[in-house]
Design an enzyme around this catalytic site. Structure first.
Site, PDB file in Angstrom:
ATOM      1  N   ASP A  35       0.816  -1.215   0.000  1.00 50.34           N
ATOM      2  CA  ASP A  35       0.000   0.000   0.000  1.00 50.34           C
ATOM      3  C   ASP A  35       0.851   1.267   0.000  1.00 50.34           C
ATOM      4  O   ASP A  35       0.547   2.230  -0.693  1.00 50.34           O
ATOM      5  CB  ASP A  35      -0.911   0.026   1.234  1.00 50.34           C
ATOM      6  CG  ASP A  35      -2.003  -1.024   1.121  1.00 50.34           C
ATOM      7  OD1 ASP A  35      -2.065  -1.698   0.063  1.00 50.34           O
ATOM      8  OD2 ASP A  35      -2.789  -1.160   2.076  1.00 50.34           O
ATOM      9  N   GLU A  37       3.820   1.891  -1.156  1.00 48.92           N
ATOM     10  CA  GLU A  37       4.423   2.210  -2.460  1.00 48.92           C
ATOM     11  C   GLU A  37       3.382   2.755  -3.417  1.00 48.92           C
ATOM     12  O   GLU A  37       3.628   3.671  -4.195  1.00 48.92           O
ATOM     13  CB  GLU A  37       5.067   0.957  -3.071  1.00 48.92           C
ATOM     14  CG  GLU A  37       6.459   0.708  -2.533  1.00 48.92           C
ATOM     15  CD  GLU A  37       7.021  -0.604  -3.042  1.00 48.92           C
ATOM     16  OE1 GLU A  37       6.918  -0.869  -4.260  1.00 48.92           O
ATOM     17  OE2 GLU A  37       7.540  -1.376  -2.212  1.00 48.92           O
ATOM     18  N   ASP A  39       0.723   4.364  -2.560  1.00 47.56           N
ATOM     19  CA  ASP A  39       0.421   5.732  -2.137  1.00 47.56           C
ATOM     20  C   ASP A  39       1.462   6.722  -2.654  1.00 47.56           C
ATOM     21  O   ASP A  39       1.130   7.834  -3.059  1.00 47.56           O
ATOM     22  CB  ASP A  39       0.356   5.823  -0.604  1.00 47.56           C
ATOM     23  CG  ASP A  39      -0.854   5.072  -0.058  1.00 47.56           C
ATOM     24  OD1 ASP A  39      -1.772   4.787  -0.856  1.00 47.56           O
ATOM     25  OD2 ASP A  39      -0.867   4.768   1.150  1.00 47.56           O
ATOM     26  N   LEU A  85     -35.942  -8.632 -15.579  1.00 50.16           N
ATOM     27  CA  LEU A  85     -36.015 -10.060 -15.887  1.00 50.16           C
ATOM     28  C   LEU A  85     -37.304 -10.637 -15.317  1.00 50.16           C
ATOM     29  O   LEU A  85     -37.771 -10.183 -14.279  1.00 50.16           O
ATOM     30  CB  LEU A  85     -34.835 -10.792 -15.235  1.00 50.16           C
ATOM     31  CG  LEU A  85     -33.447 -10.545 -15.803  1.00 50.16           C
ATOM     32  CD1 LEU A  85     -32.389 -11.095 -14.854  1.00 50.16           C
ATOM     33  CD2 LEU A  85     -33.322 -11.198 -17.169  1.00 50.16           C
ATOM     34  N   LYS A 119     -27.211 -13.993  -9.699  1.00 44.81           N
ATOM     35  CA  LYS A 119     -28.006 -12.772  -9.781  1.00 44.81           C
ATOM     36  C   LYS A 119     -27.551 -11.859  -8.651  1.00 44.81           C
ATOM     37  O   LYS A 119     -27.876 -12.085  -7.485  1.00 44.81           O
ATOM     38  CB  LYS A 119     -29.501 -13.068  -9.666  1.00 44.81           C
ATOM     39  CG  LYS A 119     -30.339 -11.829  -9.865  1.00 44.81           C
ATOM     40  CD  LYS A 119     -31.796 -12.164 -10.042  1.00 44.81           C
ATOM     41  CE  LYS A 119     -32.607 -10.974 -10.517  1.00 44.81           C
ATOM     42  NZ  LYS A 119     -32.534  -9.823  -9.649  1.00 44.81           N
ATOM     43  N   CYS A 417     -46.471 -14.455  35.849  1.00 41.27           N
ATOM     44  CA  CYS A 417     -46.693 -14.829  37.246  1.00 41.27           C
ATOM     45  C   CYS A 417     -46.761 -13.652  38.204  1.00 41.27           C
ATOM     46  O   CYS A 417     -47.021 -13.826  39.393  1.00 41.27           O
ATOM     47  CB  CYS A 417     -45.623 -15.815  37.709  1.00 41.27           C
ATOM     48  SG  CYS A 417     -43.997 -15.053  37.932  1.00 41.27           S
ATOM     49  N   CYS A 432     -37.588 -12.467  34.999  1.00 39.77           N
ATOM     50  CA  CYS A 432     -38.598 -12.720  36.013  1.00 39.77           C
ATOM     51  C   CYS A 432     -37.893 -13.411  37.178  1.00 39.77           C
ATOM     52  O   CYS A 432     -37.085 -14.317  36.982  1.00 39.77           O
ATOM     53  CB  CYS A 432     -39.670 -13.636  35.420  1.00 39.77           C
ATOM     54  SG  CYS A 432     -40.622 -14.516  36.661  1.00 39.77           S
TER      55      CYS A 432
HETATM   56  S1  IVH Z   1     -29.383  -9.610 -17.158  1.00 46.02           S
HETATM   57  C1  IVH Z   1     -32.624  -7.498 -20.034  1.00 46.02           C
HETATM   58  N1  IVH Z   1     -27.828 -10.705 -15.413  1.00 46.02           N
HETATM   59  O1  IVH Z   1     -31.531  -8.183 -12.064  1.00 46.02           O
HETATM   60  C2  IVH Z   1     -32.253  -7.552 -18.600  1.00 46.02           C
HETATM   61  N2  IVH Z   1     -29.355  -9.049 -14.666  1.00 46.02           N
HETATM   62  O2  IVH Z   1     -34.403  -8.456 -12.110  1.00 46.02           O
HETATM   63  C3  IVH Z   1     -30.851  -7.967 -18.463  1.00 46.02           C
HETATM   64  N3  IVH Z   1     -29.214  -8.588 -12.271  1.00 46.02           N
HETATM   65  O3  IVH Z   1     -32.172  -5.091 -13.548  1.00 46.02           O
HETATM   66  C4  IVH Z   1     -30.517  -8.280 -17.093  1.00 46.02           C
HETATM   67  N4  IVH Z   1     -27.580  -9.978 -11.837  1.00 46.02           N
HETATM   68  O4  IVH Z   1     -30.010  -5.312 -12.269  1.00 46.02           O
HETATM   69  C5  IVH Z   1     -28.804  -9.816 -15.617  1.00 46.02           C
HETATM   70  N5  IVH Z   1     -26.344 -11.758 -13.989  1.00 46.02           N
HETATM   71  C6  IVH Z   1     -27.320 -10.867 -14.189  1.00 46.02           C
HETATM   72  C7  IVH Z   1     -27.855 -10.085 -13.144  1.00 46.02           C
HETATM   73  C8  IVH Z   1     -28.887  -9.190 -13.425  1.00 46.02           C
HETATM   74  C9  IVH Z   1     -28.395  -9.088 -11.332  1.00 46.02           C
HETATM   75  C10 IVH Z   1     -30.265  -7.599 -12.001  1.00 46.02           C
HETATM   76  C11 IVH Z   1     -30.289  -6.472 -12.985  1.00 46.02           C
HETATM   77  C12 IVH Z   1     -31.702  -6.400 -13.489  1.00 46.02           C
HETATM   78  C13 IVH Z   1     -32.444  -7.185 -12.478  1.00 46.02           C
HETATM   79  C14 IVH Z   1     -33.675  -7.808 -13.085  1.00 46.02           C
END
Ligand code: IVH
Length: 679
Positions: A35, A37, A39, A85, A119, A417, A432
């Site tokens: 760190d 270096e 900085d 989605l 996700k 009680c 209690c």
């Molecule tokens: S694909 C056309 N891939 O989930 C939509 N979305 O419920 C393309 N999200 O708004 C989305 N991980 O913010 C995609 N691996 C992933 C994701 C992802 C999280 C979120 C994204 C989207 C929301 C939809």
């Protein structure tokens, strides 16, 4: 004075070198220099830029610390809308998705390749690169128009300020998610606590709040990260989503390490199970996985419905958090007299079950979270942890929400009680003082005595215990052994058959083990593991009952608190009385051994090692894991302390995992546990 050529070259070299280190640290997770270096290089660049402002570029790493605050965010209309989605919550819904894709594409069963990804549970952003240079970024907003948070996104350390590599398109719009990794989130909250600030409820809220700061210096101080999962328009000659992700990664954009390509429905469900089992080990929160038809030509053919693509779906994990209303606050009296405030909730479905109650822990927590009757609250259910109220949603507070004060609400006496209530020194909970005079404590003690890990009386749960106590039939565990069919026949909903079953179960419980018996007594601070330690050390009941504190503390793992609890228990004549009656009724344990034999240290290579299991392990049941550890002489305790050697964490581990991290106790997963066991 304008910069010399040498200075301009030095600035460029510094930018390149610093960004290389940044990438190594934040994208590849392989730090290249200390760190200090880093900085030094950083400060040299800052000095050059402030002496010669013309050397400052939009992609200079110095831009990551944040410029001047904005009066408000500008708006950015997305050239390509940011869609959402569709969700699937069951295997059937995933099967239907796969079937729809196959039918539209005319594909055979188990023939479609899917790109699969976690996700991310953060917030969606779009990043625009002009000839490789990061020029603008925005939140999703309503999908059509978002907020221009460019200067905040510049501070996100793993977002490349310019792309590296070959074939960089003139314009690239990358879609992805901004989030805060779990560990950084815990650190951030610890920091907030120290500074007396408000803690964040979860990483997602913290990430959203951090990205939408008008002062980019605040954003820069927050541990935000970005992960790409797509592009707005495909301008690159990739044939598949997975190739596209490989390309983004090659240009320096962070993508999920857990992404994969699988075939057909079988592949999808396998991935869901795999990620579900690994979820707890991932560095960030995810709320499911995303399946995308991999071939881009197929994606195009499938197209979109309304606001979501037909070629992709999110397979969500059961929710662990939900919002609901607090209808009332009630007080529960525990086995040892602890008074716990419990929120009665409007029923809400969380993580596969319907919750109607959630603990509020104690008055301090109620005050800290400012929970009032009528409030809308976030409730959480995680693994083995009791469902709890996490936070209030202040915007939804009704005007007539009533603040709650536990002591005032119960009029300073036990609601079960009427005995005096006290708050022992060093404790935040009220107790209690009624002891076994208190019917609530008596019911809980009896239910504990009969529970599976104690004397294991099948069929004798809280409900039946309640009936027996309320009817005045049973006061102490010894009374259970005096029950007969005639007395039981008087109870509501107690047929001849169930009465017979109960009596048989009670009879069967007479043969037990010393450790179960000790545990069943319900001595404060003597959990299952301590009961085993005591049984192993003393071998017989009498020396245990007669031991003074010094003798008790010779038992490994028994400290002054536990020793005092045992002494206090034995000092009560009525406790010894009940024990005597139980033995007279025929309760016995064939494993009784002279102390000398068992007093020697237990053998086995895990002797002296203490484990705590939490969450759902991917393959072992908790019982199986415990047996394996104990077979090697290890000890499995119910709560984490400084003395714990390992916390074995599975999916949805909760407060025990948190506590382990606070105390710096080693956290391992099932695979690592098995390795230790096999070594
Ligand atoms: S694909 C056309 N891939 O989930 C939509 N979305 O419920 C393309 N999200 O708004 C989305 N991980 O913010 C995609 N691996 C992933 C994701 C992802 C999280 C979120 C994204 C989207 C929301 C939809």
């Amino acid at each position: 004075m304008p910069a010399s050529r040498a200075e301009a070259e030095r600035a460029a070299a510094l930018r390149a070198e610093i960004e290389r280190h940044n990438r190594a640290y934040y994208v590849l997770d392989q730090p290249t220099i200390p760190d200090a270096e880093y900085d030094t290089l950083f400060r040299e660049l800052q000095t050059l830029e402030s002496a010669h402002p013309e050397l400052l570029t939009a992609d200079s790493p110095t831009q990551r610390i944040g410029g001047a605050p904005l009066p408000e965010f500008g708006k950015l209309t997305h050239r390509v809308p940011m869609l959402s989605l569709n969700n699937a919550f069951s295997e059937e819904e995933v099967a239907a998705f796969d079937r729809r894709c196959r039918e539209s594409l005319g594909a055979a069963e188990d023939s479609i390749d899917y790109a699969v990804e976690p996700k991310f549970d953060g917030l969606a952003v779009t990043l625009i690169y002009d000839r490789g240079l990061f020029v603008q970024g925005a939140t999703r907003g309503d999908g059509t128009t978002g907020e221009d948070v460019t200067q905040n996104l510049r501070t996100v350390r793993n977002i490349p300020l310019h792309l590296t590599g070959v074939q960089i398109p003139a314009r690239l719009e990358v879609r992805g998610e901004v989030l805060i990794p779990r560990r950084d989130f815990e650190r951030l909250n610890a920091q907030q606590r120290e500074l007396g600030g408000r803690e964040f409820v979860n990483p997602r809220n913290a990430a959203a709040g951090s990205l939408r700061q008008l002062d980019p210096k605040i954003t820069a101080a927050r541990p935000l990260r970005f992960f790409a999962y797509g592009v707005a328009e495909i301008t690159h000659p990739a044939a598949s989503h997975s190739e596209l992700m490989d390309q983004l990664s090659a240009w320096g954009l962070p993508v999920a390490g857990e992404r994969d390509v699988v075939r057909g429905l079988t592949g999808l469900l396998g991935y869901y199970a795999r990620i579900g089992a690994a979820r707890e080990r991932l560095p960030y929160d995810i709320d499911g996985v995303v399946y995308k038809v991999n071939r881009l030509a197929d994606q195009e053919q499938l197209g979109f419905v309304a606001r979501a693509p037909r070629f992709a779906i999110a397979h969500k994990f059961p929710a662990q958090e939900a919002t609901t209303r607090v209808l009332a606050i009630e007080v529960q009296v525990g086995r040892t007299g602890a008074l716990t405030p419990v929120a009665r909730l409007a029923p809400v479905f969380v993580g596969g079950v319907t919750l109607t109650n959630a603990t509020l822990h104690n008055q301090d927590e109620i005050a800290r979270k400012d929970v009032r009757i009528g409030d809308t609250v976030i409730v959480r259910r995680a693994g083995d942890v009791i469902p709890e109220v996490v936070a209030v949603v202040p915007e939804l507070r009704p005007q007539d929400a009533q603040p709650y004060d536990l002591l005032a609400a119960i009029g300073r006496v036990c609601p079960a009680c009427g005995s005096r209530v006290e708050r022992p020194e060093d404790e935040i909970i009220l107790r209690c003082t009624g002891g076994l005079y208190c019917p609530a404590q008596r019911k809980r003690s009896l239910a504990h005595f009969a529970s599976r890990l104690a004397l294991d009386i099948e069929g004798l749960g809280e409900k039946l215990v309640g009936q027996l106590v309320d009817a005045g039939i049973v006061r102490t565990p010894a009374d259970l052994y005096r029950l007969d069919p005639a007395t039981l026949a008087g109870l509501e909903r107690m047929g001849e058959k169930s009465a017979g079953n109960l009596l048989a179960a009670i009879e069967k419980s007479k043969q037990t083990t010393l450790s179960r018996f000790i545990y069943a007594l319900g001595i404060r601070n003597v959990g299952e593991a301590t009961a085993k330690d005591l049984a192993r050390h003393f071998g017989r009941l009498e020396p245990l009952l007669a031991a003074d504190e010094a003798q008790l503390m010779r038992v490994p793992e028994v400290g002054p608190v536990v020793a005092a609890s045992i002494r206090n228990f034995c000092a009560e004549a009525h406790n010894l009385d009940v024990i005597e009656q139980l033995l007279a009724a025929g309760v016995h344990w064939p494993d009784a051994q002279p102390a000398a034999v068992v007093d020697s240290a237990p053998l086995g290579k895990l002797a002296g090692k203490s484990f705590v299991l939490t969450g759902t392990l991917p393959s072992l049941t908790r019982e199986a894991a415990k047996e394996m550890i104990e077979a090697l002489g290890g000890r499995v305790a119910g709560s984490v302390s400084k003395k714990t050697d390992f916390v074995v964490a599975g999916a949805d581990a909760g407060s025990k995992l948190e506590r382990a991290r606070q105390l710096g106790v080693a956290v391992i997963d099932e695979a690592q546990l098995l390795e230790i066991l096999e070594q």
